[in-house]
Design a protein around this motif. Structure first.
Motif, PDB file in Angstrom:
ATOM      1  N   THR A  88       0.857  -1.182   0.000  1.00  0.00           N
ATOM      2  CA  THR A  88       0.000   0.000   0.000  1.00  0.00           C
ATOM      3  C   THR A  88       0.896   1.236   0.000  1.00  0.00           C
ATOM      4  O   THR A  88       2.084   1.149   0.354  1.00  0.00           O
ATOM      5  CB  THR A  88      -0.897   0.026   1.245  1.00  0.00           C
ATOM      6  N   PRO A  89       0.391   2.392  -0.396  1.00  0.00           N
ATOM      7  CA  PRO A  89       1.224   3.601  -0.342  1.00  0.00           C
ATOM      8  C   PRO A  89       1.775   3.864   1.062  1.00  0.00           C
ATOM      9  O   PRO A  89       2.945   4.229   1.218  1.00  0.00           O
ATOM     10  CB  PRO A  89       0.261   4.704  -0.794  1.00  0.00           C
ATOM     11  N   GLN A  90       0.940   3.676   2.079  1.00  0.00           N
ATOM     12  CA  GLN A  90       1.410   3.883   3.453  1.00  0.00           C
ATOM     13  C   GLN A  90       2.502   2.875   3.827  1.00  0.00           C
ATOM     14  O   GLN A  90       3.487   3.232   4.478  1.00  0.00           O
ATOM     15  CB  GLN A  90       0.243   3.765   4.442  1.00  0.00           C
ATOM     16  N   GLY A  91       2.335   1.632   3.385  1.00  0.00           N
ATOM     17  CA  GLY A  91       3.334   0.621   3.682  1.00  0.00           C
ATOM     18  C   GLY A  91       4.652   0.914   3.002  1.00  0.00           C
ATOM     19  O   GLY A  91       5.730   0.743   3.594  1.00  0.00           O
ATOM     20  N   MET A  92       4.611   1.369   1.763  1.00  0.00           N
ATOM     21  CA  MET A  92       5.838   1.693   1.045  1.00  0.00           C
ATOM     22  C   MET A  92       6.528   2.905   1.651  1.00  0.00           C
ATOM     23  O   MET A  92       7.761   2.952   1.734  1.00  0.00           O
ATOM     24  CB  MET A  92       5.526   1.956  -0.430  1.00  0.00           C
ATOM     25  N   ALA A  93       5.753   3.877   2.081  1.00  0.00           N
ATOM     26  CA  ALA A  93       6.336   5.046   2.748  1.00  0.00           C
ATOM     27  C   ALA A  93       7.046   4.631   4.033  1.00  0.00           C
ATOM     28  O   ALA A  93       8.131   5.137   4.352  1.00  0.00           O
ATOM     29  CB  ALA A  93       5.247   6.079   3.044  1.00  0.00           C
ATOM     30  N   PHE A  94       6.437   3.701   4.747  1.00  0.00           N
ATOM     31  CA  PHE A  94       7.051   3.211   5.987  1.00  0.00           C
ATOM     32  C   PHE A  94       8.360   2.474   5.704  1.00  0.00           C
ATOM     33  O   PHE A  94       9.350   2.657   6.420  1.00  0.00           O
ATOM     34  CB  PHE A  94       6.081   2.289   6.730  1.00  0.00           C
ATOM     35  N   VAL A  95       8.389   1.659   4.663  1.00  0.00           N
ATOM     36  CA  VAL A  95       9.602   0.907   4.314  1.00  0.00           C
ATOM     37  C   VAL A  95      10.733   1.860   3.951  1.00  0.00           C
ATOM     38  O   VAL A  95      11.861   1.739   4.450  1.00  0.00           O
ATOM     39  CB  VAL A  95       9.318  -0.072   3.163  1.00  0.00           C
ATOM     40  N   SER A  96      10.463   2.818   3.078  1.00  0.00           N
ATOM     41  CA  SER A  96      11.515   3.746   2.653  1.00  0.00           C
ATOM     42  C   SER A  96      11.964   4.641   3.800  1.00  0.00           C
ATOM     43  O   SER A  96      13.160   4.955   3.930  1.00  0.00           O
ATOM     44  CB  SER A  96      11.026   4.594   1.479  1.00  0.00           C
ATOM     45  N   TRP A  97      11.032   5.057   4.649  1.00  0.00           N
ATOM     46  CA  TRP A  97      11.388   5.848   5.833  1.00  0.00           C
ATOM     47  C   TRP A  97      12.268   5.036   6.774  1.00  0.00           C
ATOM     48  O   TRP A  97      13.252   5.555   7.335  1.00  0.00           O
ATOM     49  CB  TRP A  97      10.109   6.289   6.541  1.00  0.00           C
ATOM     50  N   THR A  98      11.965   3.751   6.941  1.00  0.00           N
ATOM     51  CA  THR A  98      12.718   2.896   7.857  1.00  0.00           C
ATOM     52  C   THR A  98      14.157   2.712   7.407  1.00  0.00           C
ATOM     53  O   THR A  98      15.106   2.847   8.209  1.00  0.00           O
ATOM     54  CB  THR A  98      12.039   1.520   7.995  1.00  0.00           C
ATOM     55  N   VAL A  99      14.365   2.387   6.128  1.00  0.00           N
ATOM     56  CA  VAL A  99      15.737   2.156   5.668  1.00  0.00           C
ATOM     57  C   VAL A  99      16.554   3.446   5.738  1.00  0.00           C
ATOM     58  O   VAL A  99      17.757   3.418   6.055  1.00  0.00           O
ATOM     59  CB  VAL A  99      15.750   1.573   4.236  1.00  0.00           C
ATOM     60  N   THR A 100      15.919   4.578   5.469  1.00  0.00           N
ATOM     61  CA  THR A 100      16.628   5.857   5.587  1.00  0.00           C
ATOM     62  C   THR A 100      16.956   6.163   7.034  1.00  0.00           C
ATOM     63  O   THR A 100      18.069   6.614   7.356  1.00  0.00           O
ATOM     64  CB  THR A 100      15.781   6.995   4.991  1.00  0.00           C
ATOM     65  N   LEU A 101      16.005   5.890   7.913  1.00  0.00           N
ATOM     66  CA  LEU A 101      16.230   6.130   9.336  1.00  0.00           C
ATOM     67  C   LEU A 101      17.352   5.253   9.876  1.00  0.00           C
ATOM     68  O   LEU A 101      18.179   5.708  10.673  1.00  0.00           O
ATOM     69  CB  LEU A 101      14.936   5.861  10.115  1.00  0.00           C
ATOM     70  N   VAL A 102      17.402   3.994   9.453  1.00  0.00           N
ATOM     71  CA  VAL A 102      18.469   3.086   9.901  1.00  0.00           C
ATOM     72  C   VAL A 102      19.835   3.625   9.486  1.00  0.00           C
ATOM     73  O   VAL A 102      20.785   3.644  10.275  1.00  0.00           O
ATOM     74  CB  VAL A 102      18.240   1.674   9.323  1.00  0.00           C
ATOM     75  N   ALA A 103      19.938   4.083   8.241  1.00  0.00           N
ATOM     76  CA  ALA A 103      21.211   4.618   7.758  1.00  0.00           C
ATOM     77  C   ALA A 103      21.635   5.851   8.566  1.00  0.00           C
ATOM     78  O   ALA A 103      22.786   5.950   9.011  1.00  0.00           O
ATOM     79  CB  ALA A 103      21.104   4.969   6.276  1.00  0.00           C
ATOM     80  N   VAL A 104      20.707   6.769   8.781  1.00  0.00           N
ATOM     81  CA  VAL A 104      21.034   8.000   9.508  1.00  0.00           C
ATOM     82  C   VAL A 104      21.359   7.701  10.965  1.00  0.00           C
ATOM     83  O   VAL A 104      22.317   8.262  11.539  1.00  0.00           O
ATOM     84  CB  VAL A 104      19.872   8.997   9.403  1.00  0.00           C
ATOM     85  N   ALA A 105      20.584   6.811  11.599  1.00  0.00           N
ATOM     86  CA  ALA A 105      20.816   6.481  12.999  1.00  0.00           C
ATOM     87  C   ALA A 105      22.174   5.811  13.189  1.00  0.00           C
ATOM     88  O   ALA A 105      22.900   6.118  14.136  1.00  0.00           O
ATOM     89  CB  ALA A 105      19.698   5.578  13.519  1.00  0.00           C
ATOM     90  N   CYS A 106      22.524   4.896  12.285  1.00  0.00           N
ATOM     91  CA  CYS A 106      23.829   4.228  12.383  1.00  0.00           C
ATOM     92  C   CYS A 106      24.962   5.225  12.194  1.00  0.00           C
ATOM     93  O   CYS A 106      26.003   5.123  12.852  1.00  0.00           O
ATOM     94  CB  CYS A 106      23.931   3.114  11.353  1.00  0.00           C
TER      95      CYS A 106
END
Length: 229
Positions: A88-106
């Motif tokens: 779903t659009p919301q699910g895809m937004a969550f996936v892309s937000w998560t991988v970006t957040l992981v990179a920035v947090a690390c």
């Protein structure tokens, strides 16, 4: 009894009176002598070859995954669209937000805990995932035109991926402004100085990121981008 020449004494004020007291001393130096300067020691710890390899790895992580994702979008559009429609659009937004957040947090943890390479390595993996998603979603400033040309009516999911990445980036920008503002405004002796501690900063960072994600998912941005193509 120790010889007077071997005694180590000092004059101190004890109970309001000046007295000569014996103090401890080290008969031998506890730090070994060395001809190395501090600069020599730091150069020995720097490992320039490791950092050169790491810089190349980061550069490859930025370029190669984005190129691969974009190639899939352009040359294997039907196959990719079939898989993207599983989200779903919301699910895809969550996936892309998560991988970006992981990179920035690390990356943030790698700066704070600079003695460990594990966070730097995890940052590279997170960057690879984020750049691949960005390539698939054809991320750029006016991405909604490119996604509509490539994906047609299925562009909404790709647009959602782009919005998730942008939300994470916007959250980083807001956090940076707020954190620097706290450093400037709060005095060192103030109880509010606890807000600048590393653990409090990470809590603030994640709180801002969650707000940014919620704005994208439920603030009407997904619909706006879809209809604006």
């Amino acid at each position: 009894m120790a010889d007077e020449s071997e005694r180590n004494e000092a004059t101190e004020i004890v109970d309001g009176q000046v007295e000569t007291v014996e103090v401890s001393k080290h008969p031998e130096a506890t730090i070994p002598e060395t001809d190395l300067s501090l600069a020599d020691i730091e150069r020995g710890r720097s490992h320039p070859a490791q950092w050169a390899v790491y810089a190349v790895a980061v550069l490859v992580a930025i370029i190669a995954p984005y190129w691969l994702g974009r190639s899939l979008a352009v040359h294997n559009t039907a196959w990719l669209t079939a898989h993207l429609n599983a989200f779903t659009p919301q699910g895809m937004a969550f996936v892309s937000w998560t991988v970006t957040l992981v990179a920035v947090a690390c990356l943030g943890i790698a700066i704070v805990d600079s003695g460990r390479w594990v966070w730097r390595i995890l940052f590279v993996f997170g960057l690879v995932a984020e750049q691949f998603v960005a390539g698939v979603a054809l991320l750029k400033l006016d991405f909604w035109y490119s996604t509509y040309v490539v994906y047609g009516d299925s562009a909404t999911v790709a647009n959602a991926a782009n919005l998730g990445i942008i939300a994470a980036g916007f959250g980083v920008a807001v956090f940076a402004v707020v954190w620097v503002g706290l450093l400037v405004v709060i005095r060192k002796e103030s109880p509010l100085n606890v807000l600048t501690r590393s653990w409090a900063s990470f809590i603030l960072f994640f709180a801002i990121e969650v707000v940014a994600l919620l704005v994208v998912m439920f603030g009407g941005l997904l619909t706006t981008v879809a209809t604006g193509a």
